[in-house]
Design an enzyme around this catalytic site. Structure first.
Site, mmCIF file in Angstrom:
data_model
loop_
_atom_site.group_PDB
_atom_site.id
_atom_site.type_symbol
_atom_site.label_atom_id
_atom_site.label_comp_id
_atom_site.label_asym_id
_atom_site.label_seq_id
_atom_site.Cartn_x
_atom_site.Cartn_y
_atom_site.Cartn_z
ATOM 1 C CG HIS A 105 -2.309 -1.200 1.161
ATOM 2 N ND1 HIS A 105 -3.293 -0.768 1.599
ATOM 3 C CD2 HIS A 105 -2.639 -2.450 0.241
ATOM 4 C CE1 HIS A 105 -4.051 -1.450 1.563
ATOM 5 N NE2 HIS A 105 -3.948 -2.911 0.859
ATOM 6 C CG HIS A 267 -4.911 -11.618 -2.378
ATOM 7 N ND1 HIS A 267 -6.413 -11.248 -2.921
ATOM 8 C CD2 HIS A 267 -4.499 -10.807 -1.121
ATOM 9 C CE1 HIS A 267 -6.608 -10.013 -2.850
ATOM 10 N NE2 HIS A 267 -5.699 -9.584 -1.967
#
EC number: 1.11.1.21
Length: 738
Positions: A105, A267
């Protein structure tokens, strides 16, 4: 007389009243932007000044980082990863997935159209990113790293540390990374960035009637890094989600394969957190929390407030059975189950295996013996439903080594995309391989020309018959492609002679087709005459030619000046140039050349500030350059707007003198929108034509103040000196070697 200290209750009351009064006064303050919202904002040109850096102007981060024992830092990070803290316990006893999200991020806000965002600067520490909905609880990740930052201090920036922590996390969970480069300096204030115009978090008013995302934005909703994981605007449509993914990841410079590798690789680790309804449990974000929170936000009042009660996105669960190990389980699960819509405990839409399959596969992150079904987001299902993504995920599933390498390279690109060329990389973990997205330029492989050579080369340039404005325009076109936001572009490499730059409208392609061959001939002929292994690149010749033209223009105006020149640039090849990647650098507006296309997403005056910001200019530098380039007749396509002089091609302060001349009356052109005409007040004769950029230096109070310095009788010499200094700065913006 005996004096007594105030009681604690009295002190508390006085503090309360003072705070209340201060808040009332602050709330009532009315700024200039309220009264005049259309006034040009110059603040982007005044950000990140050296005075805001507590390390001081002489601080050399590259030198400080070079003294760092990187192996020791990585070992310390690895210890932090598995040392769970009571105030924020680690999922599965390992902070690795948490730190990967932090690093992702930090870097993932990068966007190609203006080069803003990215990990450099460590902007995740500041608002708004620090308090974005998509960054919930990452404040804790940085607090977990504080002991590392505290230990090593100025030797490693927060910007580098966050990315390094992500890398070490991957390695500690069994993944082989592609490498790591330091070199990201820290910012000390929030970057002024257009993140969108919505007034509510997660709102979406950034698409036009065709559904196209506005430029230069990179995310689909306010406060998101990329896309809504539940689907566009929360609608669980995997194919629509795939379209959003392709658009947003493409705006981060990722192709389909890199996009799939990043999502599937990322993920593989960790879990989502949505144990409770955020609206009922989660408090204010860091920026809105009280001082007693000490910069931490999103306090959770439900259950423990962390661990199995953690609330982040509102989605809940893990994608794989082994969330702290590198495995193929994400792809195996994606294809191994039939997925159906469900809802998290927080009420958010996610997907689980149909018919209760896999209900007991995934261990709970905190409660021993408790197990769950794996989950997928709508954006995960998109990797299976979209035809292109399906081909890639199927191929990766069959070829784990290819998947691993693709994720390693995509992760490296994600975390290093905004650092510019490889020459800026620091540290022992820098990979040897040169990658096309790094805009590689050959290393200097010859002796550079000396003072005598430079003088001879200048003579050859002046004898070539190329006009002063042509040389100035060519040099500016080469150097002004630089972007300080992601360190791309610039004169080094001479990519002006290659596609796509040689065909950009702003660069006068027809003129380049005439000027560049002449400069190439000068270069080749001159190199034949050199001895001792010396050579000069075309990149150097282009810059030197611009400086030589300015010296000639100054002589014509009565000044004897020398424009500084440092040789050492090299010429890039077509094979080293990704045409599609460089295409986004094409200026849709360059106010320094009075060029504005219909594709510009900013009005002219704002485009001036944007371009000046990209060139890392101050207000005086911007002002001097505009005034100088106008009188040098350097407008794109030889336009005469703003050329306020009867001696174009001479370096003088005429632009400012004539702009500030009260004998000229200005009015809007009745025939050409966006243009202005200047008439003699007495005779009514047309004197000049101008764009809003030209006139802003007389109409904007702060810009006029600077223009008056250069337009004064004693401002002539100062203007010439300042113009040459600013010109030289632009020519050298990409010279990270000097």
């Amino acid at each position: 007389m005996k004096r007594t200290l105030p009681t604690l209750s009295a002190l508390a009351l006085s503090m309360s009243l003072a705070l209340a009064a201060g808040q009332t006064q602050a709330a009532e303050t009315t700024t200039n932007s309220y009264w005049w919202p259309e006034q040009l904002d110059l603040s982007p040109l005044r950000q990140h000044g050296s005075e805001s850096n507590p390390y001081g102007a002489d601080y050399d981060y590259a030198k400080a980082f070079g003294s760092l024992d990187l192996v020791a830092v990585k070992a310390d990070i690895k210890t932090v990863l598995t040392t769970s803290q009571d105030w924020w316990p680690a999922d599965y006893g390992h902070y690795g997935p948490f730190f990967i999200r932090m690093a992702w991020h930090s870097a993932g806000v990068y966007r190609i159209f203006d080069g803003r965002g990215g990990a450099s600067g460590g902007q995740q520490r500041f608002e708004p990113l620090n308090s974005w909905p998509d960054n919930v609880n990452l404040d804790k990740a940085r607090r977990l790293l504080w002991p590392i930052k505290q230990k090593y201090g100025s030797k490693i920036s927060w910007a580098d540390l966050m990315v390094l922590a992500g890398n070490v996390s991957l390695e500690s969970m069994g993944f082989k990374t592609f490498g790591f480069a330091g070199g990201r300096t820290d910012d000390w204030e929030a970057e002024r960035v257009d993140w969108g115009h919505e007034k509510k978090w997660l709102d979406n008013k950034r698409h036009n009637e065709k559904g196209e995302l506005a430029k230069p934005l990179g995310a689909t909703q306010m406060g998101l890094i990329y896309v809504n994981p539940e689907g566009p605007n929360g609608v669980p449509d995997p194919l629509a989600a795939a379209r959003d993914i392709r658009e947003t990841f493409g705006r981060m410079a990722m192709n389909d394969e890199e996009t799939v590798a990043l999502i599937a690789g990322g993920h593989t680790f960790g879990k989502a957190h949505g144990a409770h309804d955020p609206a009922k449990c989660v408090g204010a974000d860091p920026a809105a929390a009280g001082v007693e929170a000490q910069g931490l936000g999103w306090k959770n009042k439900c259950g423990k407030g962390h661990s199995e009660d953690t609330v982040t996105s509102g989605l809940e669960g893990a994608w794989s059975v082994s969330p702290t190990q590198w495995t193929m389980q994400y792809l195996d699960n994606l294809y191994g189950f039939e997925w159906v819509q469900s809802k998290s405990p927080a009420g958010h839409i996610q997907w689980i295996p149909a018919n209760g399959a896999g209900d007991n596969l995934v261990p709970d992150a905190h409660v021993a013996g408790k197990r769950h079904a794996p989950i997928m987001f709508t954006t995960d299902i998109a990797l299976k439903e979209d035809p292109s993504y399906r081909e890639i995920t199927s191929r990766f599933r069959k070829d784990p080594k290819a998947f691993e390498l693709a994720f390693a390279k995509a992760w490296f690109k994600l975390t290093h995309r905004d650092m510019g060329p490889k020459t800026r990389y620091l540290g022992s973990d820098v990979p040897a391989e040169a990658l096309i997205w790094q805009d590689p330029i050959p290393a200097l492989d010859h002796a550079v020309i000396d003072t005598n050579d430079i003088a001879a080369l200048k003579s050859a340039i002046l004898a070539s018959g190329i006009a002063v404005p042509e040389l100035v325009r060519t040099a500016w076109a080469s150097a002004a492609s630089f972007r300080g936001t992601d360190m791309r572009g610039g004169a080094n490499g001479a990519r002006l002679r290659l596609e796509p730059q040689r065909s950009w409208e702003v660069n006068n392609p027809e003129e380049l087709a005439k000027v560049l061959p002449k400069l190439e001939k000068i270069q080749k002929d001159f190199n034949k005459s050199l001895k001792g292994g010396k050579k000069v690149s075309l990149a150097d010749v282009i810059v030197l030619a611009g400086g030589t033209a300015i010296e000639q223009a100054a002589r014509s105006a009565g000044y004897s000046v020398t424009v500084p020149f440092t040789p050492g640039r090299m010429d890039a090849t077509t094979a080293q140039t990704d045409v599609s990647s460089f295409a986004v650098l094409e200026p849709k507006a360059d106010a320094f050349r009075n060029f504005f296309s219909e594709e510009s997403y900013l009005p002219p005056a704002e485009a001036l500030v944007e371009k000046a910001t990209q060139l890392t200019l101050s207000v005086p530098e911007m002002t001097a350059l505009v005034g100088g380039l106008r009188v040098l007749d350097a407008n794109s396509n030889k336009a005469k707007h703003g050329v306020f002089t009867d001696k174009p091609g001479n370096l003088s302060n005429d632009f400012f003198v004539n702009l500030l001349d009260m004998s000229t009356r200005w009015e809007k052109s009745p025939r050409e929108a966006g243009l202005y005409q200047g008439f003699d007040r007495q005779s009514g004769k047309l004197r000049w034509t101008a764009t809003p950029v030209d006139l802003i230096f007389g109409s904007h109070a702060e810009l006029r103040a600077v223009a008056e310095v250069y337009g004064a009788n004693d401002g002539k010499d100062r203007f010439v000196e300042d113009f040459i200094a600013a010109w030289t700065k632009v020519m050298n913006l990409d010279r990270f070697d000097i």
